[in-house]
Design a protein around this motif. Structure first.
Motif, PDB file in Angstrom:
ATOM      1  N   PRO A 155      -3.981   5.681   7.518  1.00  0.00           N
ATOM      2  CA  PRO A 155      -2.738   5.350   7.273  1.00  0.00           C
ATOM      3  C   PRO A 155      -2.646   4.499   5.907  1.00  0.00           C
ATOM      4  N   GLY A 156      -4.116   3.824   5.489  1.00  0.00           N
ATOM      5  CA  GLY A 156      -4.031   3.115   4.121  1.00  0.00           C
ATOM      6  C   GLY A 156      -4.572   4.011   2.982  1.00  0.00           C
ATOM      7  N   THR A 174       0.844  -1.125  -0.010  1.00  0.00           N
ATOM      8  CA  THR A 174      -0.045  -0.106   0.045  1.00  0.00           C
ATOM      9  C   THR A 174       0.871   1.353   0.013  1.00  0.00           C
ATOM     10  N   THR A 175       1.930   1.306   0.790  1.00  0.00           N
ATOM     11  CA  THR A 175       2.925   2.456   0.876  1.00  0.00           C
ATOM     12  C   THR A 175       4.330   1.784   0.228  1.00  0.00           C
ATOM     13  N   HIS A 224      -6.264  -5.897  -7.709  1.00  0.00           N
ATOM     14  CA  HIS A 224      -5.843  -6.722  -6.789  1.00  0.00           C
ATOM     15  C   HIS A 224      -6.642  -6.988  -5.623  1.00  0.00           C
ATOM     16  N   ASP A 225      -7.402  -6.017  -5.221  1.00  0.00           N
ATOM     17  CA  ASP A 225      -8.449  -6.158  -4.110  1.00  0.00           C
ATOM     18  C   ASP A 225      -9.908  -6.119  -4.747  1.00  0.00           C
ATOM     19  N   HIS A 271      -1.557  -6.023  -1.217  1.00  0.00           N
ATOM     20  CA  HIS A 271      -2.764  -6.683  -1.600  1.00  0.00           C
ATOM     21  C   HIS A 271      -2.526  -8.062  -2.136  1.00  0.00           C
ATOM     22  N   ASP A 272      -1.467  -8.362  -2.623  1.00  0.00           N
ATOM     23  CA  ASP A 272      -1.418  -9.749  -3.027  1.00  0.00           C
ATOM     24  C   ASP A 272      -0.511 -10.387  -2.196  1.00  0.00           C
ATOM     25  N   GLU A 303       7.415   6.514  -1.119  1.00  0.00           N
ATOM     26  CA  GLU A 303       6.648   7.040  -0.323  1.00  0.00           C
ATOM     27  C   GLU A 303       6.865   7.374   1.131  1.00  0.00           C
ATOM     28  N   LEU A 358       3.338   7.757   9.026  1.00  0.00           N
ATOM     29  CA  LEU A 358       3.760   6.643   8.030  1.00  0.00           C
ATOM     30  C   LEU A 358       2.564   6.028   7.678  1.00  0.00           C
ATOM     31  N   GLY A 359       2.611   5.491   6.376  1.00  0.00           N
ATOM     32  CA  GLY A 359       1.567   4.781   5.542  1.00  0.00           C
ATOM     33  C   GLY A 359       1.613   3.378   5.820  1.00  0.00           C
ATOM     34  N   ASP A 360       0.422   2.802   5.711  1.00  0.00           N
ATOM     35  CA  ASP A 360       0.198   1.245   5.685  1.00  0.00           C
ATOM     36  C   ASP A 360       1.286   0.523   4.899  1.00  0.00           C
ATOM     37  N   ASP A 362      -2.284  -5.068 -18.123  1.00  0.00           N
ATOM     38  CA  ASP A 362      -3.514  -5.846 -17.744  1.00  0.00           C
ATOM     39  C   ASP A 362      -4.264  -4.882 -16.758  1.00  0.00           C
ATOM     40  N   THR A 386       2.885  -8.882  -9.152  1.00  0.00           N
ATOM     41  CA  THR A 386       2.359  -9.406  -8.035  1.00  0.00           C
ATOM     42  C   THR A 386       1.111 -10.405  -8.379  1.00  0.00           C
ATOM     43  N   LYS A 423      -4.781   6.301  -0.200  1.00  0.00           N
ATOM     44  CA  LYS A 423      -3.962   6.767  -1.129  1.00  0.00           C
ATOM     45  C   LYS A 423      -4.245   8.302  -1.383  1.00  0.00           C
ATOM     46  N   GLY A 473       0.989  -7.920 -17.349  1.00  0.00           N
ATOM     47  CA  GLY A 473       0.852  -7.558 -15.962  1.00  0.00           C
ATOM     48  C   GLY A 473       2.199  -7.389 -15.181  1.00  0.00           C
ATOM     49  N   ALA A 474       3.242  -7.257 -16.170  1.00  0.00           N
ATOM     50  CA  ALA A 474       4.552  -6.775 -15.272  1.00  0.00           C
ATOM     51  C   ALA A 474       4.602  -5.445 -15.166  1.00  0.00           C
ATOM     52  N   LYS A 475       4.895  -4.883 -13.960  1.00  0.00           N
ATOM     53  CA  LYS A 475       5.198  -3.448 -13.898  1.00  0.00           C
ATOM     54  C   LYS A 475       6.587  -2.978 -14.266  1.00  0.00           C
ATOM     55  N   THR A 500      -3.818  -3.032 -11.627  1.00  0.00           N
ATOM     56  CA  THR A 500      -2.623  -3.360 -12.396  1.00  0.00           C
ATOM     57  C   THR A 500      -2.004  -2.333 -13.209  1.00  0.00           C
TER      58      THR A 500
END
Lengths: 377, 377
Positions: free
Chosen positions: B334-335, A282-283, B304-305, A304-305, A287, A298-300, B300, A357, B337, A335-337, B282
């Motif tokens: 914190p979650g 998520t973070t 994810h969620d 997700h996967d 970031e 601070l972020g979470d 893609d 992921t 975005k 699906g590749a980042k 994604t």
């Protein structure tokens, strides 16, 4: 007014801070070493970070100064602090990351688990350490190493004659010798810490090295839940707190064949072993680093996967850039980042990475490797 | 060589193209209307997009020109094409998005489902349409509308006297009247199409409007799987193919109380109803738009969620920017975005958005609203 972050160094770590800065509405300025740096989009100045005047001028009107690398001299760092600039991580913390002998001394003093080590000033010091550790040990320069540079496995002190000859010098005032750890695998634990104390941790990851360079990262490290994850996180939290690290801290670890976790290296900045978090958490570490050095909450750090796999793309002997191969990679792996650092593809140089992921590890590994191999050509 | 994308317009849509351009190693250049635009980090030029010479000069040496908005005059677009510049979406497609009468004519000719409508040149035309549709209808200017501007619900032709008086003019050469559709909810379907033909679709989403402005988006639209999702995707694919749209196309839809899906509006660019995809898919609509206009293979569009919820942040009567409230929002959620567009917070102006993703819809909605409300103050 937008908060402003000044980053010293224009490499890919500075580059990857740009997207989260855009999202959070932060202004980001980069002091780059050269025109056309990886972080060129945010480069507001090109100059020498060894020069205090250059760095002081760059730091005017920013809310915090942070770093793409750990090479800014202590004198320059302290000049910034004396001028009232907020610097994170602070010079005192960075001092430990800048010299491997200092780091080993501090970690040992804290009672943290490290490989057996010794300060080596002369060939005879090394001969003694060799004799005590089975005749085969690791020797490192105290300063200036990266990606396998400044690290040798030796059986005789003559194998580092050139390093002895250069002492004291840019690589430090002594060498570091370490036992050759029998490890099952390498792990890495990243945490982030704010100046006001909050710490968050990502899952511990497995880091697969090739030729001394991180090649792949699997997040989380398979089978690590429970004792291994707890030990890794406890070590990283202790390091961050005791050394007063601010921003992201990455701790490279050995998981030994006798089920211990030992500290290998530290990095006080976003680290290659945390790149998966851009797409998998998520973070992201980038970031989080921006939040942390600005002392923002601070972020979470959840995912997700179930799995994220990152594979580095190195410049190869074949000519051509990642851009040349984009169409083929995108067609093959939708699906590749893809993360292209915008760097000249010199052989062996990290020029980008790919993350995939998903919930099926075999599938995720396959896709990520396929995409990275397409780029390698 | 890095591929180069030129974006006309420096709003938040151009701004949000910057992070994926950094990731993919694309060079992004923006022709902004003003200094200090939302997309200022990538603004290489400030100039008037109505001026063909300015736009031609900007377009030199880019691989493709695309848009932050649909307002570039046809004469300027055609000058670009004649000069050999790759322009996506193409002028012929954009022509349909620039004029609501042209759009209704084309969609009706294609047999696509739209509300009853009529071209209105005089008050008596409108009187007739009112009489045929229960005495209460929607009237829209053909050009220049956005976020509820240029849209009125009327019971008498005198309520748009000012618009009649301005005809023909900058709002078009006639008005558009539409039946007041009885709808259960509003949906939006985004797709992306490459010049060479490939099309991909994201899940259909629910769009919740307040005062004519998109307030929240839930992705996917709850309970839409099956017939509704199939109809929405089929409509958007047909529009993209038949109108030759390249890049992202967003189709705003009504789900009627009698279970039909009707087209409300079109946008040939990334759209507010697709912002959730930055954090929830994604491949975000911004990355996909860049891929599509460069005719690169599309990414893609999976999620994810289970759920993504986006809530807009509007400038309020209270003074203060999103930056002022960052610490409070980050501490509370914190979650979340956070996406701050770096714009002055004039009342009612979209200054940012927040997205939360997760598997429990109630929880995701709660977090996203809480974060957005904190920003609103």
């Amino acid at each position: 007014m937008a908060l402003t972050v000044g980053v010293i160094g224009g490499g890919q770590l500075a580059r990857m801070m740009v997207p989260p800065a855009v999202g959070l509405g932060l202004e980001i300025r980069v002091l780059a070493e050269t025109e056309g740096s990886s972080a060129r989009l945010a480069a507001t100045e090109v100059g020498d970070y060894h020069d205090a005047e250059t760095v002081l001028a760059f730091a005017r009107d920013v809310d915090v100064v942070t770093f793409d690398h750990e090479h800014v001299p202590q004198g320059v760092l302290r000049a910034l602090v004396e001028a009232g600039v907020s610097v994170h991580p602070a010079p005192e913390a960075l001092f430990v990351a800048q010299d491997k002998l200092v780091m080993r001394e501090r970690l040992s003093a804290l009672g943290l688990p490290v490989p057996d080590w010794a300060r080596i000033e002369t060939p005879s010091d090394l001969d003694v350490f060799l004799a005590e550790h089975g005749g085969r040990v690791v020797v490192k320069t105290a300063r200036g190493g990266y990606d396998g540079h400044g690290v040798r496995v030796v059986t005789s002190s003559s194998e580092v004659d050139d390093w002895f000859a250069a002492l004291p010098g840019p690589t430090g005032d002594a060498l570091l010798a370490e036992e050759l750890v029998e490890f099952r695998r390498e792990l890495a634990q990243s945490v982030a810490r704010r100046p006001s104390g909050e710490i968050v941790a990502w899952p511990v990851v497995e880091s697969i090295q090739r030729d001394g360079v991180c090649a792949e990262v699997i997040a989380p490290a398979p089978g690590s839940a429970g004792r291994i994850a707890d030990m890794a996180e406890a070590i990283a939290r202790t390091v961050a707190e005791e050394l007063g690290v601010t921003g992201v801290l990455a701790v490279e670890l050995f998981e030994t064949t006798d089920d211990r976790v030992l500290i290998n290296e530290l990095a006080m900045r976003p680290h290659n072993t945390g790149h998966w978090s851009i797409d998998g958490s998520t973070t992201s570490q980038f970031e989080q680093h921006l939040r942390a050095v600005l002392d923002l909450p601070l972020g979470d750090t959840g995912t997700h996967d179930a799995w994220s796999v990152m594979v580095n793309v190195l410049g190869g002997p074949a000519t051509g850039t990642m851009a040349d191969r984009l169409p083929a990679v995108m067609a093959d792996q939708p699906g590749a980042k893809i993360h292209d650092y915008g760097k000249d593809p010199r052989p062996g140089r990290k020029v980008g990475h790919v993350t995939v992921t998903g919930d099926d590890l075999d599938d995720v590994v396959f896709q990520a490797r396929a995409a990275a191999e397409f780029f390698a050509g």
